[in-house]
Design an enzyme around this catalytic site. Sequence first.
Site, PDB file in Angstrom:
ATOM      1  N   HIS A  30      -1.391  -5.680   1.870  1.00  0.00           N
ATOM      2  CA  HIS A  30      -2.692  -6.469   1.589  1.00  0.00           C
ATOM      3  C   HIS A  30      -2.426  -7.705   0.761  1.00  0.00           C
ATOM      4  O   HIS A  30      -1.753  -7.835  -0.381  1.00  0.00           O
ATOM      5  CB  HIS A  30      -3.978  -5.909   0.852  1.00  0.00           C
ATOM      6  N   ARG A  86     -17.528  -1.092   7.208  1.00  0.00           N
ATOM      7  CA  ARG A  86     -18.585  -1.523   6.436  1.00  0.00           C
ATOM      8  C   ARG A  86     -19.210  -2.666   7.273  1.00  0.00           C
ATOM      9  O   ARG A  86     -20.407  -2.881   7.097  1.00  0.00           O
ATOM     10  CB  ARG A  86     -18.182  -2.179   5.025  1.00  0.00           C
ATOM     11  N   CYS A 104      -7.363  -2.436   8.359  1.00  0.00           N
ATOM     12  CA  CYS A 104      -5.982  -2.386   7.686  1.00  0.00           C
ATOM     13  C   CYS A 104      -5.654  -0.960   7.534  1.00  0.00           C
ATOM     14  O   CYS A 104      -4.581  -0.711   7.871  1.00  0.00           O
ATOM     15  CB  CYS A 104      -6.183  -3.138   6.324  1.00  0.00           C
ATOM     16  N   GLU A 154       0.948  -1.188  -0.051  1.00  0.00           N
ATOM     17  CA  GLU A 154      -0.005  -0.125  -0.059  1.00  0.00           C
ATOM     18  C   GLU A 154       0.690   1.284   0.109  1.00  0.00           C
ATOM     19  O   GLU A 154       1.899   1.518   0.687  1.00  0.00           O
ATOM     20  CB  GLU A 154      -1.005  -0.076   1.213  1.00  0.00           C
TER      21      GLU A 154
HETATM   22  N1  PCA Z   1      -8.271  -7.278   6.760  1.00  0.00           N
HETATM   23  C1  PCA Z   1      -9.290  -5.987   7.101  1.00  0.00           C
HETATM   24  C2  PCA Z   1      -8.857  -5.814   8.271  1.00  0.00           C
HETATM   25  C3  PCA Z   1      -8.289  -6.888   8.801  1.00  0.00           C
HETATM   26  C4  PCA Z   1      -7.586  -7.593   7.841  1.00  0.00           C
HETATM   27  O1  PCA Z   1      -6.991  -8.593   7.615  1.00  0.00           O
HETATM   28  C5  PCA Z   1      -8.979  -4.746   5.979  1.00  0.00           C
HETATM   29  O2  PCA Z   1      -8.616  -4.767   4.700  1.00  0.00           O
HETATM   30  O3  PCA Z   1      -9.186  -3.660   6.673  1.00  0.00           O
END
Ligand code: PCA
Length: 217
Positions: free
Chosen positions: A169, A90, A143, A80
């Site tokens: 991610h 959400r 996240c 990111e």
């Molecule tokens: N993904 C979520 C929060 C925890 C995770 O593993 C997110 O993308 O916000």
Amino acid sequence: MDKKIIITGFDPFGGEKINPSYEAVKMLPETISGATIFKIELPTVFGKSIDALKKAMAEIKPDYVVCVGQSGGRFEITPERVAINVSDARIPDNEGQSPIDEPIFADGENAYFTKLPIKAMVKALKENNIPGAVSNTAGTYVCNHIMYGLLYLINTYEEFKDIKGGFIHVPYCTEQVIDKRNEPSLTREQISKGLEICIEALINNTEDIKEQNGAIC
Ligand code: PCA
């Protein structure tokens, strides 16, 4: 002195039985390119996740912090670029909190950019035949919250100012999509290998590479 790297994953959320982020983090070796790896599982909870990370950073005094989370629906491993100062849930977090349009830190910047070499990471992923892409949004859930919290700590606390931090991610892992049609996935081995490749790229690139890798729209 050898480098120290904290790498975190999240616990499962949203009805999933596993979270590929921590599954892949668990499989990482104890050292990567001579750096010692400290693996930590964070709760998918607003607030508490940042508190747990801050405590670990104060104890371990790492050179780098890389947080990892699931992004179901993405095809690639996605470092990111930026975290924004807002939480807009959400679905409730794992303790039932659903903030709407709340700032993460009232005295923080609107956004913080990572200083991790995200383009070098993506290049290394592709060279190793693992799908990778720079992402320009970490969303507005836990996240983004942890990435923002991490960069806020680095930018505002004297004791953390030399740490480089960021967020990656990862897609669902294959076993999560058995009953979901048309959802992309990677195996947990591929995700873990991908994270290892990203960490190697991090250690080998003090500056990011200049390479076109932008997104239109
Ligand atoms: N993904 C979520 C929060 C925890 C995770 O593993 C997110 O993308 O916000």
